[in-house]
Enzyme design. Structure first.
Site, short mmCIF file in Angstrom:
data_model
loop_
_atom_site.label_atom_id
_atom_site.label_comp_id
_atom_site.label_asym_id
_atom_site.label_seq_id
_atom_site.Cartn_x
_atom_site.Cartn_y
_atom_site.Cartn_z
N ASP A 19 0.32 7.88 5.15
CA ASP A 19 -0.99 8.40 5.53
C ASP A 19 -0.86 9.57 6.50
O ASP A 19 -0.19 9.46 7.53
CB ASP A 19 -1.83 7.29 6.16
CG ASP A 19 -2.12 6.17 5.19
OD1 ASP A 19 -3.13 6.23 4.49
OD2 ASP A 19 -1.30 5.22 5.13
N ASP A 48 6.57 8.65 6.32
CA ASP A 48 5.31 7.94 6.49
C ASP A 48 4.40 8.37 5.34
O ASP A 48 4.62 9.41 4.72
CB ASP A 48 4.71 8.31 7.85
CG ASP A 48 3.31 7.77 8.04
OD1 ASP A 48 3.10 6.57 7.82
OD2 ASP A 48 2.42 8.56 8.40
#
Length: 280
Positions: A81, A79
């Site tokens: 953020d 991922d």
């Protein structure tokens, strides 16, 4: 099973004290702040005692198969953020509009799984309508930082010939920049619609939600000719759970409780390179 204990501020003496709770057959020093304990007791009571002591000492404790090594994997999927990078990009973009509190509240609810991701993204992006697209460059240049340990992790996986995938519910502006900067192999994210240099408040194309993240991992695995069980997947929010569920190793990095409960590994204090100690 082996037990890996690591904490950036932990002394070896403290780590040895926690290790003793699992009655290890042997203990190996990995660094000044990390131990690997071989052939440990790992019943539920022991695990609970170790985790309680580790949490109190700001130490990450990971029970994992003794044979697990980095060589078992061919893909690292991350991922973006609050995982590969320290910020939530959309919150920082919103700050340019004076709307960070409103957008951040929606982001938090989505990451906890309280709001569907696609709906939450549409709500947040709508608040950005009319913002000059130059704000994206400002966020990247002024606020975006890699999470601790990112460089070391990426260097190690590249040396091991492991491919890298950045898959994000964030935006292609940031994933494209990071892919080029860090030499990542694959990426997938959402596209912000921009007309005449202004954000329209809309997402262009299909939204990269939890299902799309999972499907992206599957697709890249197919392209590489490997099974999802040969992938390490790292994330922090509820929209990462589906891709983490198909992985050979799921890693919750400073994640929401719902993610930590379901991941095989939780890193709350170590950097991203804490994975390397676990898979040595």
């Amino acid at each position: 099973m082996k037990l890996v204990l690591q904490g950036p501020q932990a002394s070896l003496g403290l780590l040895h004290t926690i290790a003793a709770l699992a009655a290890p057959h042997s203990v190996h020093v990995l660094s000044a702040h990390a131990l690997r304990c071989a052939n440990v007791t790992c019943d539920s009571a022991t695990r609970a005692a170790v985790q309680q002591a580790a949490q109190a000492a700001c130490v990450d404790a990971t029970f994992i198969d003794s044979a697990a090594t980095l060589r078992d994997y061919s893909l690292l999927a991350m991922d973006m953020d609050s995982t590969l990078i320290t910020i939530e990009c959309i919150d920082e973009i919103a700050d340019m509009q004076g709307l960070k509190p409103q957008v951040a509240a929606i982001t938090e609810a989505a990451m906890r799984g309280e709001i569907g991701f696609a709906d939450s993204l549409r709500q947040r992006v709508a608040l950005l309508k009319g913002l000059d697209a130059a704000a994206l460059h400002r966020v990247y240049d002024e606020r975006l930082q890699l999470s601790p340990g990112a460089d070391a992790l990426l260097a190690a996986v590249k040396a091991a010939n492991i491919k890298t995938l950045l898959v994000s519910g964030g935006f292609t502006f940031f994933t494209d920049h990071l892919r080029a900067r860090l030499g990542l192999d694959y990426s997938n994210a959402n596209s912000l619609e921009i007309i005449d240099g202004k954000l329209t408040g809309q997402v262009a194309g299909a939204i990269v939600d939890a299902e799309a993240k999972r499907d992206t991992v599957k697709l890249v695995c197919e392209q590489l000719g490997i099974a999802p069980s040969q992938a390490i997947v790292m994330g922090d929010g509820a929209n990462d759970l589906q891709m983490m569920a198909i992985a050979g190793l799921s890693v919750a990095f400073r994640a929401k409780p719902v993610v930590q409960r379901q991941a095989a590994v939780a890193l709350n204090f170590s950097g991203l390179d804490g994975v390397l100690h676990i898979l040595r």
